[in-house]
Design an enzyme around this catalytic site. Structure first.
Site, PDB file in Angstrom:
ATOM      1  CG  ASN A 237      -0.427   0.726   2.404  1.00  0.00           C
ATOM      2  OD1 ASN A 237      -0.513   1.958   2.498  1.00  0.00           O
ATOM      3  ND2 ASN A 237       0.157  -0.032   3.327  1.00  0.00           N
TER       4      ASN A 237
ATOM      5  CG  LEU B 168       0.869   8.551   6.588  1.00  0.00           C
ATOM      6  CD1 LEU B 168       2.065   9.292   7.147  1.00  0.00           C
ATOM      7  CD2 LEU B 168       0.320   7.601   7.642  1.00  0.00           C
TER       8      LEU B 168
ATOM      9  CG  ASN C  18       3.629   6.150  11.521  1.00  0.00           C
ATOM     10  OD1 ASN C  18       4.708   5.561  11.405  1.00  0.00           O
ATOM     11  ND2 ASN C  18       2.763   6.253  10.527  1.00  0.00           N
TER      12      ASN C  18
ATOM     13  CB  CYS D 273       4.549   6.305   7.203  1.00  0.00           C
ATOM     14  SG  CYS D 273       3.616   6.016   5.689  1.00  0.00           S
TER      15      CYS D 273
ATOM     16  CG  ASN E 282       4.565   1.301   9.558  1.00  0.00           C
ATOM     17  OD1 ASN E 282       3.939   0.907   8.576  1.00  0.00           O
ATOM     18  ND2 ASN E 282       4.298   2.449  10.154  1.00  0.00           N
TER      19      ASN E 282
ATOM     20  N   GLY F 241       1.021  -8.027   5.814  1.00  0.00           N
ATOM     21  CA  GLY F 241       0.371  -9.331   5.692  1.00  0.00           C
ATOM     22  C   GLY F 241       1.293 -10.499   6.004  1.00  0.00           C
TER      23      GLY F 241
HETATM   24  C1  LIG Z   1      -3.727   0.240   4.157  1.00  0.00           C
HETATM   25  C2  LIG Z   1      -2.773   0.430   5.308  1.00  0.00           C
HETATM   26  C3  LIG Z   1      -2.695   1.676   5.935  1.00  0.00           C
HETATM   27  C4  LIG Z   1      -1.819   1.874   7.009  1.00  0.00           C
HETATM   28  N1  LIG Z   1      -1.777   3.094   7.634  1.00  0.00           N
HETATM   29  C5  LIG Z   1      -0.974   3.265   8.740  1.00  0.00           C
HETATM   30  C6  LIG Z   1      -0.975   4.504   9.467  1.00  0.00           C
HETATM   31  O1  LIG Z   1      -1.728   5.444   9.162  1.00  0.00           O
HETATM   32  N2  LIG Z   1      -0.129   4.624  10.529  1.00  0.00           N
HETATM   33  C7  LIG Z   1       0.695   3.597  10.916  1.00  0.00           C
HETATM   34  O2  LIG Z   1       1.444   3.754  11.892  1.00  0.00           O
HETATM   35  N3  LIG Z   1       0.692   2.403  10.262  1.00  0.00           N
HETATM   36  C8  LIG Z   1      -0.111   2.228   9.198  1.00  0.00           C
HETATM   37  N4  LIG Z   1      -0.129   1.009   8.542  1.00  0.00           N
HETATM   38  C9  LIG Z   1       0.733  -0.099   9.013  1.00  0.00           C
HETATM   39  C10 LIG Z   1      -0.043  -1.094   9.886  1.00  0.00           C
HETATM   40  O3  LIG Z   1      -0.565  -0.476  11.036  1.00  0.00           O
HETATM   41  C11 LIG Z   1       0.854  -2.292  10.299  1.00  0.00           C
HETATM   42  O4  LIG Z   1       1.962  -1.806  11.019  1.00  0.00           O
HETATM   43  C12 LIG Z   1       1.354  -3.082   9.098  1.00  0.00           C
HETATM   44  O5  LIG Z   1       0.357  -3.209   8.103  1.00  0.00           O
HETATM   45  C13 LIG Z   1       1.855  -4.483   9.478  1.00  0.00           C
HETATM   46  O6  LIG Z   1       0.849  -5.252  10.071  1.00  0.00           O
HETATM   47  P1  LIG Z   1      -0.079  -6.301   9.240  1.00  0.00           P
HETATM   48  O7  LIG Z   1       0.849  -7.184   8.485  1.00  0.00           O
HETATM   49  O8  LIG Z   1      -0.871  -7.005  10.307  1.00  0.00           O
HETATM   50  O9  LIG Z   1      -0.928  -5.479   8.334  1.00  0.00           O
HETATM   51  C14 LIG Z   1      -0.994   0.806   7.446  1.00  0.00           C
HETATM   52  C15 LIG Z   1      -1.079  -0.444   6.800  1.00  0.00           C
HETATM   53  C16 LIG Z   1      -1.956  -0.645   5.756  1.00  0.00           C
HETATM   54  C17 LIG Z   1      -2.020  -2.004   5.104  1.00  0.00           C
END
Ligand SMILES: Cc1cc2nc3c(=O)[nH]c(=O)nc-3n(C[C@H](O)[C@H](O)[C@H](O)COP(=O)(O)O)c2cc1C
Length: 312
Positions: free
Chosen positions: A78, A82, A136, A139, A201, A226
């Protein structure tokens, strides 16, 4: 089903994250659960350990142009950039809904300068209904700020100090995996006063359309999340747990309770569910019930007796 599986206030699942006491260790990962409203028809938000909202900046952001999301064989890329409503609209339009629930709300914040982080922390600090901040510094999808702070130990320390200087709320600093030594960054934010760290992240990645010979994402690169990233996240959590004394929250590729239990055994005091919410909006509750089941099946009365029990 044992009676206590239905009880969301069962103390044996309670964990303390830097002074923030959660009824259970299952949180939502920022950016994958909107502002809570989006999921309220699917699950009972009261059952969550904590709800972490989409990252908030001082001003509203429109994010990156599309395409911003790409599926990969084992997760997703993705580059949302933000996108968010800004802190004022969050407080006026989003927080009132969340106040209807008995769930701690942790606001994920993001700035382009240290001063912006400080102002955001200040704006959110004495607000009823905000229970903690997740900072955060990780990012990968924005030009300024974000990961710049998370890859430099001095900057990470400065941002943490700035936030801590204006708030009494528990401060969780969210770390990026896009570094050589994540434990070094974790130590620098602990030294800066962080009450906890969350990791990881997304990992920076890309994907190419071979017919057009163009990147699938308009931003060219994006953040990989994922199942593909779970082994990396688990390894990093384990490394950080050994390096700091503040609580560590595990994030990255958790799709079910067994994944979450791995993180707890590695030493994470809580877990966040991200991409899995897009696959099944009920995942957080399934993980919570699955952890409870695991404890019952293994005769463990208190989740804290499981945390950090990896035998090596
Ligand atoms: C669509 C999307 C948007 C995200 N937006 C943020 C965000 O605004 N701030 C943040 O700290 N992490 C953001 N993340 C990261 C997630 O919080 C997480 O750290 C990351 O996806 C890994 O975990 P997962 O594999 O369970 O998704 C985002 C992830 C995705 C997929």
């Amino acid at each position: 089903m044992k009676e206590n599986m239905k009880d969301p206030y069962n103390t044996k699942l309670q964990v303390d994250i830097g002074g923030l006491v959660l009824k259970n260790p299952v949180m939502t990962a920022s950016g994958t659960f909107g502002y809570g409203e989006e999921y309220a028809n699917f699950i009972d938000l009261n059952r969550l350990g904590a709800l972490i909202v989409k990252g908030i900046s001082l001003e509203r952001r429109v994010g990156n142009p599309p395409h911003r999301i790409m599926e990969t064989p084992c997760g997703m890329l993705n580059a949302i950039g933000l996108e968010n409503v800004g802190v004022r609209s969050f407080l006026d339009e989003k927080l009132p809904f969340l106040k209807n629930f008995d769930v701690p709300v942790i606001v994920n914040i993001f700035g382009e300068t240290v001063e912006e982080y400080r102002k955001l922390a200040q704006a959110l600090s004495d607000v009823r209904g905000v229970d903690g901040l997740e900072v955060n510094i990780s990012c990968p999808n924005v030009l300024k700020g974000g990961v710049e702070f998370g890859t430099d130990p001095d900057m990470a320390n400065k941002v943490t100090r700035a936030v801590k200087s204006v708030t009494d709320l528990p401060v969780i600093v969210k770390l990026t995996p896009n570094v050589t030594d994540i434990a070094e960054i974790a130590r620098s934010v602990e030294e800066g006063g962080a009450d906890a760290v969350s990791l990881i992240n997304t990992l920076k990645g890309m994907s190419i359309d071979i017919e057009g010979r163009v990147p699938h994402l308009k931003n060219i690169t994006g953040g990989l999340s994922g199942p593909a990233i779970k082994p990396v996240a688990l390894r990093m959590v384990w490394e950080v747990v050994k390096s700091v004394s503040i609580p560590v929250i595990g994030v990255g590729g958790i799709m079910d309770a067994a994944d979450a239990v791995e993180f707890l055994i590695a030493g994470a005091k809580a877990v966040q569910i991200g991409t899995a919410n897009f696959v099944n909006p009920h995942t957080t509750i399934d993980v919570l019930e699955g952890i409870d089941n695991y404890l019952i099946e293994h005769g463990i009365d208190d989740i804290n007796d499981l945390i950090g029990t990896l035998k090596v």
